[in-house]
Design an enzyme around this catalytic site. Structure first.
Site, PDB file in Angstrom:
ATOM      1  N   PRO A   1     -63.617 -10.427 -17.468  1.00 11.41           N
ATOM      2  CG  PRO A   1     -64.784  -8.801 -18.108  1.00 11.41           C
ATOM      3  CD  PRO A   1     -63.909  -9.235 -16.969  1.00 11.41           C
TER       4      PRO A   1
ATOM      5  CD  GLU B   1     -61.806  -4.624 -18.929  1.00  8.89           C
ATOM      6  OE1 GLU B   1     -61.757  -3.469 -18.493  1.00  8.89           O
ATOM      7  OE2 GLU B   1     -63.189  -5.272 -19.050  1.00  8.89           O
TER       8      GLU B   1
ATOM      9  CD  GLU C   1     -60.135  -0.869 -19.442  1.00  9.02           C
ATOM     10  OE1 GLU C   1     -60.879  -1.748 -19.945  1.00  9.02           O
ATOM     11  OE2 GLU C   1     -59.729  -0.932 -18.281  1.00  9.02           O
TER      12      GLU C   1
ATOM     13  CG  HIS D   1     -63.429   0.695  -8.210  1.00  3.21           C
ATOM     14  ND1 HIS D   1     -64.625   0.687  -8.104  1.00  3.21           N
ATOM     15  CD2 HIS D   1     -62.835   1.195  -9.620  1.00  3.21           C
ATOM     16  CE1 HIS D   1     -65.085   1.035  -9.396  1.00  3.21           C
ATOM     17  NE2 HIS D   1     -64.188   1.164 -10.079  1.00  3.21           N
TER      18      HIS D   1
ATOM     19  CE1 TYR E   1     -63.446  -2.048 -12.633  1.00  3.86           C
ATOM     20  CE2 TYR E   1     -62.164  -0.670 -14.312  1.00  3.86           C
ATOM     21  CZ  TYR E   1     -63.122  -0.849 -13.164  1.00  3.86           C
ATOM     22  OH  TYR E   1     -63.638   0.358 -12.699  1.00  3.86           O
TER      23      TYR E   1
ATOM     24  CD  GLN F   1     -59.412   2.769 -15.877  1.00  4.32           C
ATOM     25  OE1 GLN F   1     -60.807   2.698 -15.451  1.00  4.32           O
ATOM     26  NE2 GLN F   1     -58.818   3.488 -16.665  1.00  4.32           N
TER      27      GLN F   1
ATOM     28  CB  ALA G   1     -56.829  -6.346  -9.909  1.00  8.89           C
TER      29      ALA G   1
END
Length: 355
Positions: A107, A78, A47, A147, A104, A100, A102
């Site tokens: 999925p 992802e 990304e 995040h 994220y 982008q 960890a």
């Protein structure tokens, strides 16, 4: 002197940098560059990693240098990104994927643990999965719950995966190059608080990706740091602190503040684990504190404590002590209270010495 072309929030800036002095960001940039120049099968995608150069700029300039066929942006999926990487790796390419944050990766977790990690075993060795999944990890940017997570323990539980967390620019480059060269999948976690440095264990501001603060000397040429080799970040005889990533610097700051002659072991790779270096340190000092940023319960520190207790029981002068993040949802406004800091680590070091 080499130029570094940096894309910054849509504008382009250029500055001269001494390529022997790098932050973790520029060391990771350089590792990608060296690997791509050395092997045309290395491809980088994820990304915003192409034109934009990544949200933290770890891939800045690669698309301009190597073209959009070797460094390209992927849809915001992802699962699809990692799934495509698994297919590329089986085909013979060496994908280096950036998720982008960890946070994220959930999925894509099934693709990582059910496909990438099991490729060699399920195919009877006919296929391997030479893939690296890079992820910024941990807190320090006021990013809140989505995040700032530290999910390393979720990967260390999975056979077939290697898990890497560097603590400085030189190691980041050498470990990343070793990960790219590895024939099996590697999860490469990059502590966000260390991206720009310098970090003395007391840093109290969010990371500012647009600032450059040279932190250490890094060889601009190709080199590898073998996966599964820990480093003695600080020698000592009173107690051992076994840690990794950002907490290496916190441990060193706590040792300096307390005056306790602590030996700090920087694991560098969690799996494979350099048990020889860890056990030698604990057997020497007789006391051990295990330190990490992730939550305490079921964190990787529990595995470390179990192994140390088993292997070093008759050398221990006190029980193994764990210091970690609190067992709470990640606090946004109180994240600097959530992190184990030098003060909290120092108090526990003193407690361990008195035991």
């Amino acid at each position: 002197m080499p130029k570094c072309r940096r894309i910054l929030f849509g504008s382009v800036t250029t500055w001269d940098i001494d390529m022997t002095q790098m932050t973790m960001i520029t060391a990771i940039q350089n590792a990608h560059d060296v690997a791509m120049a050395r092997d045309e099968n290395v491809v980088v995608f994820g990304e915003d990693v192409g034109y934009f150069g990544g949200v933290f700029r770890c891939t800045a300039g690669l698309q301009q240098k190597y073209g959009s066929a070797r460094c390209f942006d992927a849809p915001i999926s992802e699962l699809g990104i990692v799934g495509a990487g698994v297919g590329m790796a089986a085909y013979g390419l060496k994908p280096v994927i950036e998720v982008q944050f960890a946070d994220y990766m959930y999925p894509a977790y099934d693709q990582i643990v059910s496909e990438a990690a099991r490729m060699r075993y399920r195919s009877g060795g006919e296929f391997t999965c030479p893939m690296v999944v890079r992820m910024p990890t941990g807190g320090g940017i006021w990013g809140g719950q989505t995040h700032s997570q530290s999910p390393e323990a979720l990967f260390t539980h999975v056979s077939g995966l290697k898990t890497v967390i560097p603590s400085n620019p030189r190691d980041a480059k050498g470990l990343l190059l070793a990960a790219i060269a590895d024939p099996d999948p590697v999860v490469f976690l990059e502590p966000k608080r260390l991206y720009n440095g310098p970090f003395d264990g007391y840093h109290d501001r969010p990371v500012q990706p647009w600032k450059k603060h040279p932190l250490g000397e890094v060889d601009p040429d190709y080199y590898e740091i073998p996966l599964g080799t820990a480093a003695v970040a600080r020698e000592g005889r009173d107690l051992s602190i076994v840690t990794y990533g950002t907490m290496v610097h916190v441990a060193q700051a706590a040792a300096e503040a307390t005056g306790i002659d602590a030996e700090v072991i920087d694991l560098r790779t969690l799996i494979p684990l350099d048990t020889e270096t860890v056990m030698a340190s604990v057997q020497k000092t007789g006391r051990c504190l295990v330190l990490h940023e992730a939550t305490l319960t079921s964190g990787f520190g529990a595995e470390l404590a179990a192994q140390i207790q088993s292997e070093c029981f008759y050398h221990l002068e006190a029980p193994v002590l764990r210091v970690a993040g609190w067992d709470t949802p990640y606090p946004h406004a109180q994240e600097w209270a959530y992190f184990p800091g030098p003060d909290r680590v120092g108090r526990n070091m003193k407690k361990l010495m008195e035991a």
